[in-house]
Design a protein around this motif. Structure first.
Motif, PDB file in Angstrom:
ATOM      1  N   GLU A  17      -0.803 102.714  59.197  1.00 10.13           N
ATOM      2  CA  GLU A  17      -1.599 103.671  59.970  1.00 10.13           C
ATOM      3  C   GLU A  17      -1.964 103.076  61.331  1.00 10.13           C
ATOM      4  OE1 GLU A  17      -6.055 105.752  59.858  1.00 10.13           O
ATOM      5  OE2 GLU A  17      -5.326 104.625  58.123  1.00 10.13           O
ATOM      6  N   GLU A  18      -1.819 103.892  62.384  1.00  6.36           N
ATOM      7  CA  GLU A  18      -2.198 103.456  63.718  1.00  6.36           C
ATOM      8  C   GLU A  18      -3.453 104.195  64.176  1.00  6.36           C
ATOM      9  OE1 GLU A  18       1.016 103.598  66.493  1.00  6.36           O
ATOM     10  OE2 GLU A  18       2.201 102.086  65.404  1.00  6.36           O
ATOM     11  N   ILE A  19      -4.373 103.432  64.786  1.00  3.37           N
ATOM     12  CA  ILE A  19      -5.630 103.996  65.281  1.00  3.37           C
ATOM     13  C   ILE A  19      -5.697 103.733  66.779  1.00  3.37           C
ATOM     14  CG2 ILE A  19      -8.150 103.884  65.134  1.00  3.37           C
ATOM     15  CD1 ILE A  19      -7.819 102.894  62.249  1.00  3.37           C
ATOM     16  N   ALA A  20      -5.744 104.786  67.557  1.00  4.76           N
ATOM     17  CA  ALA A  20      -5.816 104.645  69.015  1.00  4.76           C
ATOM     18  C   ALA A  20      -7.210 104.196  69.431  1.00  4.76           C
ATOM     19  CB  ALA A  20      -5.460 105.961  69.690  1.00  4.76           C
ATOM     20  N   ALA A  21      -7.270 103.383  70.465  1.00  7.99           N
ATOM     21  CA  ALA A  21      -8.555 102.900  70.971  1.00  7.99           C
ATOM     22  C   ALA A  21      -8.433 102.558  72.441  1.00  7.99           C
ATOM     23  CB  ALA A  21      -9.017 101.676  70.184  1.00  7.99           C
ATOM     24  N   ASP A  22      -9.535 102.764  73.155  1.00  8.69           N
ATOM     25  CA  ASP A  22      -9.599 102.346  74.559  1.00  8.69           C
ATOM     26  C   ASP A  22      -9.949 100.873  74.687  1.00  8.69           C
ATOM     27  OD1 ASP A  22      -9.278 105.063  75.755  1.00  8.69           O
ATOM     28  OD2 ASP A  22     -11.103 105.410  74.604  1.00  8.69           O
ATOM     29  N   ALA A  23     -10.569 100.320  73.636  1.00  3.66           N
ATOM     30  CA  ALA A  23     -10.938  98.908  73.634  1.00  3.66           C
ATOM     31  C   ALA A  23     -10.978  98.423  72.193  1.00  3.66           C
ATOM     32  CB  ALA A  23     -12.293  98.687  74.299  1.00  3.66           C
ATOM     33  N   VAL A  24     -10.674  97.131  72.024  1.00  8.67           N
ATOM     34  CA  VAL A  24     -10.729  96.478  70.711  1.00  8.67           C
ATOM     35  C   VAL A  24     -11.599  95.245  70.848  1.00  8.67           C
ATOM     36  CG1 VAL A  24      -9.422  95.226  68.951  1.00  8.67           C
ATOM     37  CG2 VAL A  24      -8.492  97.336  69.931  1.00  8.67           C
ATOM     38  N   LEU A  25     -12.550  95.095  69.942  1.00  6.62           N
ATOM     39  CA  LEU A  25     -13.413  93.912  69.917  1.00  6.62           C
ATOM     40  C   LEU A  25     -13.122  93.173  68.613  1.00  6.62           C
ATOM     41  CD1 LEU A  25     -17.182  93.828  70.879  1.00  6.62           C
ATOM     42  CD2 LEU A  25     -16.272  92.451  69.011  1.00  6.62           C
ATOM     43  N   ARG A  45      -6.459  93.569  79.194  1.00 11.58           N
ATOM     44  CA  ARG A  45      -7.467  94.606  79.432  1.00 11.58           C
ATOM     45  C   ARG A  45      -7.802  95.356  78.154  1.00 11.58           C
ATOM     46  NH1 ARG A  45      -6.188  98.765  83.897  1.00 11.58           N
ATOM     47  NH2 ARG A  45      -8.254  99.458  83.224  1.00 11.58           N
ATOM     48  N   GLY A  46      -9.098  95.484  77.901  1.00 14.67           N
ATOM     49  CA  GLY A  46      -9.547  96.218  76.724  1.00 14.67           C
ATOM     50  C   GLY A  46      -9.723  95.376  75.481  1.00 14.67           C
ATOM     51  N   ARG A  84      -1.958  94.430  63.341  1.00 18.60           N
ATOM     52  CA  ARG A  84      -1.492  94.220  64.710  1.00 18.60           C
ATOM     53  C   ARG A  84      -2.426  94.902  65.695  1.00 18.60           C
ATOM     54  NH1 ARG A  84       1.809  90.606  66.562  1.00 18.60           N
ATOM     55  NH2 ARG A  84       3.460  91.137  65.069  1.00 18.60           N
ATOM     56  N   ILE A  85      -2.723  94.204  66.788  1.00 22.57           N
ATOM     57  CA  ILE A  85      -3.410  94.819  67.924  1.00 22.57           C
ATOM     58  C   ILE A  85      -2.325  95.362  68.848  1.00 22.57           C
ATOM     59  CG2 ILE A  85      -4.895  94.394  69.913  1.00 22.57           C
ATOM     60  CD1 ILE A  85      -6.227  92.144  68.265  1.00 22.57           C
ATOM     61  N   LEU A  86      -2.365  96.642  69.094  1.00 23.52           N
ATOM     62  CA  LEU A  86      -1.301  97.310  69.849  1.00 23.52           C
ATOM     63  C   LEU A  86      -1.583  97.251  71.349  1.00 23.52           C
ATOM     64  CD1 LEU A  86      -0.913 100.469  67.566  1.00 23.52           C
ATOM     65  CD2 LEU A  86       0.420  98.338  67.496  1.00 23.52           C
ATOM     66  N   THR A  87      -0.555  96.980  72.125  1.00 23.93           N
ATOM     67  CA  THR A  87      -0.685  96.889  73.578  1.00 23.93           C
ATOM     68  C   THR A  87       0.406  97.725  74.249  1.00 23.93           C
ATOM     69  OG1 THR A  87       0.716  94.903  73.675  1.00 23.93           O
ATOM     70  CG2 THR A  87      -1.649  94.563  73.438  1.00 23.93           C
ATOM     71  N   ARG A  88       0.102  98.108  75.474  1.00 18.49           N
ATOM     72  CA  ARG A  88       1.096  98.768  76.318  1.00 18.49           C
ATOM     73  C   ARG A  88       0.892  98.222  77.717  1.00 18.49           C
ATOM     74  NH1 ARG A  88      -0.078 104.154  75.758  1.00 18.49           N
ATOM     75  NH2 ARG A  88       1.115 104.147  73.797  1.00 18.49           N
ATOM     76  N   GLY A  89       1.931  97.599  78.259  1.00 22.71           N
ATOM     77  CA  GLY A  89       1.763  96.913  79.538  1.00 22.71           C
ATOM     78  C   GLY A  89       0.824  95.741  79.344  1.00 22.71           C
ATOM     79  N   ARG A  90      -0.240  95.698  80.123  1.00 25.31           N
ATOM     80  CA  ARG A  90      -1.204  94.593  80.039  1.00 25.31           C
ATOM     81  C   ARG A  90      -2.552  95.068  79.527  1.00 25.31           C
ATOM     82  NH1 ARG A  90       0.970  90.233  79.357  1.00 25.31           N
ATOM     83  NH2 ARG A  90      -0.999  89.222  79.939  1.00 25.31           N
ATOM     84  N   VAL A 103      -4.809  96.982  75.959  1.00 22.97           N
ATOM     85  CA  VAL A 103      -4.879  97.345  74.546  1.00 22.97           C
ATOM     86  C   VAL A 103      -4.879  98.870  74.413  1.00 22.97           C
ATOM     87  CG1 VAL A 103      -6.494  97.415  72.593  1.00 22.97           C
ATOM     88  CG2 VAL A 103      -6.029  95.256  73.746  1.00 22.97           C
ATOM     89  N   VAL A 104      -4.154  99.379  73.392  1.00 20.06           N
ATOM     90  CA  VAL A 104      -4.136 100.828  73.163  1.00 20.06           C
ATOM     91  C   VAL A 104      -4.542 101.189  71.738  1.00 20.06           C
ATOM     92  CG1 VAL A 104      -2.426 101.288  74.951  1.00 20.06           C
ATOM     93  CG2 VAL A 104      -1.662 100.783  72.603  1.00 20.06           C
ATOM     94  N   GLY A 105      -4.802 100.192  70.880  1.00 20.29           N
ATOM     95  CA  GLY A 105      -5.224 100.508  69.525  1.00 20.29           C
ATOM     96  C   GLY A 105      -4.852  99.409  68.550  1.00 20.29           C
ATOM     97  N   VAL A 106      -4.844  99.749  67.270  1.00 21.18           N
ATOM     98  CA  VAL A 106      -4.498  98.792  66.219  1.00 21.18           C
ATOM     99  C   VAL A 106      -3.602  99.481  65.196  1.00 21.18           C
ATOM    100  CG1 VAL A 106      -6.653  97.491  66.491  1.00 21.18           C
ATOM    101  CG2 VAL A 106      -6.521  99.318  64.784  1.00 21.18           C
ATOM    102  N   ARG A 107      -2.848  98.641  64.471  1.00 17.76           N
ATOM    103  CA  ARG A 107      -2.054  99.131  63.340  1.00 17.76           C
ATOM    104  C   ARG A 107      -2.556  98.441  62.083  1.00 17.76           C
ATOM    105  NH1 ARG A 107       2.947  97.378  64.514  1.00 17.76           N
ATOM    106  NH2 ARG A 107       3.390  99.240  65.763  1.00 17.76           N
ATOM    107  N   LEU A 108      -2.856  99.217  61.055  1.00 16.79           N
ATOM    108  CA  LEU A 108      -3.311  98.660  59.791  1.00 16.79           C
ATOM    109  C   LEU A 108      -2.126  98.171  58.960  1.00 16.79           C
ATOM    110  CD1 LEU A 108      -6.051 101.237  58.711  1.00 16.79           C
ATOM    111  CD2 LEU A 108      -6.234  99.278  60.240  1.00 16.79           C
TER     112      LEU A 108
END
Length: 506
Positions: free
Chosen positions: A267-275, A466-467, A250-256, A258-263
């Motif tokens: 396990e969750e990995i925080a990120a400022d951007a996901v490509l 965004r992100g 899962r690509i994790l979002t908050r509002g509009r 991206v805030v990270g990913v879940r494996l």
């Protein structure tokens, strides 16, 4: 420091990681498989010592692409091998037409149709690099288009018309109605999966043939895994981290944003951007419903995939005994027969039917790269375009493919030491981004090209979320191993973060 997660350690993901890490971003590449590479991988699928390319094999776009050239992967130990005869297309009478690096030799192989080819190459070959870079360029490709238009003048309109049309129409026009020569040209368009009568297939067939003269159809010594290893080494040298056996669920979002990913492990990995380098449908499934605007979400979920690749790898006791001498020295052999047969096979696959006589792409890497097999032995790489789903047993598909091989190389079955088969559903199971076994990330028909690949909102690698940035075969300029979307997505991210992009030192 900005934290970026790249989803997928295929060549686009690794190219983007080089740019992001070199610009100083904290870059982590997450790969679901136990090893990096994606479609640019190789393995010993048959017997120990026999190295087979799993997906991509002969890669002229790689050596022609600015995104790959600027990385100077030769410094990471990558060595290219470029056969003098790129391709041969055999016929039932024991003859074949060959694509040589040399234009004059190719024209001679074409016979009476050679004059048309020589004239065409006199116009296009001096502009081959500009042509490739224009096709691969981010949208809109203004500079390259203007340069081509200025240099080709009135001929430019003719070439634009031909490339937008079908490869069958292009061949019949260039070769004054010669159907054998048109079959030879159309065989290269089959790499795209498009039937030869389909609009837009002209560009694919012509581009591959032009590259055969300008750059050849090279292979990396040691297998496609050598290319991936060089990309990993380059990315890690810049500071990126590549983590395998790490499937993103899962690509994790908050509002509009991206805030990270879940494996898949939780396990969750925080990120400022996901490509993401996933193709359109798997990407849509990684996002929460409503994360993207409704129309865009529907577009990704309804993305059309093309035919799948049914792959056979062989360990052989000796080289293939082709009837046509030209095929015995060619890197690639297009086993398709006449233009009518080639079209029938492609149209059957597009209709969801298993072709009676599948058109085959056959690779003979070990003829030129002795690291691929033990001394005196050989590998053989074979695939056919088939529907993603079919009613017949896999054994029937294998029988039809092998009947085609035996038709043009009587006795080849006697040289088989071992065989590995992979159906489209197995390809998707190994790499979920290859939906239905489609290596190209979606059909290449005109309505899924340019700004419509996959949608106008994503055509320049950004998304409304965004992100989140996108690259890979479902984005412009599509499949093939060129790395342009990986570079483009990384540069878009860096511009948005107001970070100066990495550039090749002059």
């Amino acid at each position: 420091m900005t934290r970026v997660v790249v989803i997928g350690a295929g060549h686009n993901g690794l190219v983007s990681a080089v740019h992001l890490a070199a610009a100083g971003l904290d870059t982590q590449v997450l790969e679901h498989a136990p090893r990096p590479g994606g479609a640019t991988s190789s393995s010993e699928r048959t017997l120990p010592g026999f190295v087979h390319d799993d997906h991509a094999a002969f890669v002229p776009m790689t050596v022609a692409s600015p995104a790959m050239r600027e990385l100077e992967l030769e410094r990471e130990g990558l060595t290219w091998i470029t056969p003098a005869t790129a391709m041969a297309h055999p016929f039932d009478d024991g003859t074949a037409i060959a694509l040589h690096r040399d234009v004059a030799a190719t024209a001679s192989s074409l016979g009476a149709a050679g004059a048309g080819w020589s004239e065409a190459m006199a116009q296009l070959l001096p502009r081959a690099s500009t042509l490739v870079e224009t096709i691969l360029a981010p949208l809109p490709p203004v500079r390259g288009s203007l340069v081509l238009a200025a240099s080709l003048r009135r001929d430019g309109l003719d070439w634009a018309r031909r490339m937008l049309g079908s490869v069958e129409a292009l061949g019949l026009e260039l070769f004054d109605g010669d159907r054998r020569a048109t079959a030879w040209l159309s065989g290269s368009a089959q790499h795209s999966g498009l039937p030869p009568s389909t609009a837009g297939s002209g560009a694919f067939g012509l581009l591959l043939q032009v590259l055969g003269h300008s750059h050849g159809w090279p292979v990396p010594q040691g297998g496609m895994g050598s290319l991936s290893a060089a990309l990993v080494a380059r990315a890690e040298r810049e500071g990126a981290r590549v983590r395998c056996d790490a499937p993103v669920a899962r690509i994790l979002t908050r509002g509009r944003r991206v805030v990270g990913v879940r494996l898949a492990s939780g396990e969750e990995i925080a990120a400022d951007a996901v490509l993401s380098t996933l193709s359109a449908l798997p990407l849509s499934r990684m996002l929460e419903p409503g994360a993207l605007p409704g129309r865009l979400e529907r577009r990704l979920r309804s993305w059309r995939y093309g035919t799948g690749a049914f792959k056979l790898d062989y360990a052989l006791s000796g080289p293939v005994p082709w009837t046509a001498p030209e095929a015995r020295e060619a890197a690639v052999v297009h086993v398709a027969g006449t233009l009518t047969e080639l079209g029938a096979a492609a149209h059957a696959g597009a209709r969801g039917e298993l072709p009676e006589r599948p058109a085959l792409v056959v690779g003979q890497q070990s003829l030129f790269d002795r690291t691929r097999a033990p001394e005196g032995r050989h590998t053989l790489y074979v695939y056919a375009h088939v529907p993603a789903r079919y009613d017949e047993e896999d054994a029937e598909v294998v029988d039809r493919i092998e009947a085609q091989l035996e038709r043009f190389a009587p006795g080849v079955a006697e040289r088989v030491l071992a065989r590995a088969a992979r159906a489209p559903r197995e390809t998707e199971a190994e790499n979920p981004s290859m939906v239905g076994g489609d290596l190209g990330g979606g059909t290449l028909e005109l309505d899924q090209q340019l700004i419509f690949r996959p949608a106008p909102e994503l055509a320049r690698y950004r998304t409304p979320l965004r992100g989140l940035y996108v690259a890979g075969a479902s984005t412009h300029p599509g499949g093939a191993v060129h790395g342009m979307s990986g570079r483009g997505a990384a540069r878009a991210l860096l511009r948005d973060r107001r970070v100066r992009p990495w550039r090749t030192p002059r």
